[in-house]
Enzyme design. Sequence first.
Site, PDB file in Angstrom:
ATOM      1  CB  CYS A  26      -0.943  -0.005   1.210  1.00 23.84           C
ATOM      2  SG  CYS A  26      -2.275  -1.212   1.041  1.00 23.84           S
ATOM      3  CE  LYS A  29      -4.334   3.024  -2.119  1.00 23.77           C
ATOM      4  NZ  LYS A  29      -5.410   2.556  -1.237  1.00 23.77           N
ATOM      5  CG  ASP A  58     -18.078   3.150   2.447  1.00 30.26           C
ATOM      6  OD1 ASP A  58     -17.339   2.510   3.214  1.00 30.26           O
ATOM      7  OD2 ASP A  58     -19.205   3.549   2.768  1.00 30.26           O
ATOM      8  CG  ASP A  59     -13.742   0.389   3.765  1.00 30.71           C
ATOM      9  OD1 ASP A  59     -12.503   0.368   3.864  1.00 30.71           O
ATOM     10  OD2 ASP A  59     -14.473   1.045   4.526  1.00 30.71           O
ATOM     11  CG  ASP A  76      -6.154  -4.119  -1.638  1.00 27.33           C
ATOM     12  OD1 ASP A  76      -5.605  -3.238  -2.329  1.00 27.33           O
ATOM     13  OD2 ASP A  76      -5.851  -4.333  -0.445  1.00 27.33           O
ATOM     14  N   GLY A 147      -9.766 -16.046 -12.336  1.00 26.73           N
ATOM     15  CA  GLY A 147      -8.831 -14.945 -12.223  1.00 26.73           C
ATOM     16  C   GLY A 147      -8.335 -14.481 -13.571  1.00 26.73           C
ATOM     17  CG  HIS A 148      -7.025 -11.165 -16.435  1.00 25.41           C
ATOM     18  ND1 HIS A 148      -7.338 -11.723 -17.652  1.00 25.41           N
ATOM     19  CD2 HIS A 148      -6.270 -10.067 -16.707  1.00 25.41           C
ATOM     20  CE1 HIS A 148      -6.794 -10.994 -18.620  1.00 25.41           C
ATOM     21  NE2 HIS A 148      -6.147  -9.983 -18.068  1.00 25.41           N
ATOM     22  CB  THR A 149      -2.243 -14.150 -15.596  1.00 25.27           C
ATOM     23  OG1 THR A 149      -2.501 -14.699 -16.900  1.00 25.27           O
ATOM     24  CG2 THR A 149      -2.667 -15.151 -14.533  1.00 25.27           C
TER      25      THR A 149
END
Length: 359
Positions: A26, A29, A58-59, A76, A147-149
Amino acid sequence: MSKPKDNNPSQGGLIRLTARCTAADCAGKLGPADLSAVLARLDLPSHPDLLVGISTGDDAGVLRLSDDLAIVNTIDFFTPVVDDPFTYGQISAAGALSGVYAMGGLPRTALNIVCWPQTGLPNEMLAEILRGAAEKAREAGVVIVGGHTVANENEEVKFGMAVTGVIDPHRIVRNVGARAGDALVLTKALGTGILMTAFKRDHLTDEPYQAAVRSMTQLNAAAASAMLKYDVHAATAIMGFGLVGHALKMAEGSAVTIVFEESDLPLLPGVLEQCRAGMIPGGGQRNREYYAPSVRISDEVSDEIAAIAFDPQTSGGLLIAIPDQQSLALLAELHNCGHRDAAIVGRVTPRREHPIELV
């Protein structure tokens, strides 16, 4: 100082994931100033069933499907904070899931997001990252559905998750709604950004390293379950914008001032020493530059505590605004469910000159 060794049997600890990134997790970021400038150019999304969008930072986002069911979406992903791929996968998953927990939702599915160098790293390490994430997802009762790569041209590794959860539309916990008189409860100790910066610079011993890893791999599931038993007015996950940055969203959206007590902030072992040694991540400096005009810091507050208040957190705890008379009961429950560092860290007052005060 001796550097803690990651448990990486397949690679004998020879390959350092943290050496391949310019900023860890983080701390790397997009800064709040840059992000705000970008978002200011956009029209905010609008839909009659969009219950929570991006207007208050917001989260997670919440979309209503029916009168009694809504979905929660969050994402994230970040660069490594540790060298052990399995642990990195665990931390990434725990951090991604926190956005759903902060809203009071139940995460159900996740998609892996992988950015992997084309050369230089064995695929066995990626398998360990995915295995660590899968273990943490199983602990949370979350099903990884795909997922994705992306194959990187550079050396940086990035991994994370897009998470979907479910929530009762009538019981959404927002990052706004804090009321004057509320107590503020924080469920995890602070300092992961500073400690992991020290780790990357070979300046961290084993005890503070292990304490930071335990904190970052701990799910916020039990904390979320505990807070829902009380009359919570607002909550947010403390992540890359630090305690001050995320609390500021709560204060501004609630039209109140949030006051943090220096002596009440829970700190991870070793963070004060590393702060004095100058192990301040770039993300912490960017946070402080951007948020400083909104914060009054008392002259009695130490430079170290001020820096920690802006420190970007990796898989941090929940900051919960709750009626003062319920705060001790919530704190006891948090301690009993494994959040031993949870503490009452401040209070909410009517709006004053500064939305955040550190005294």
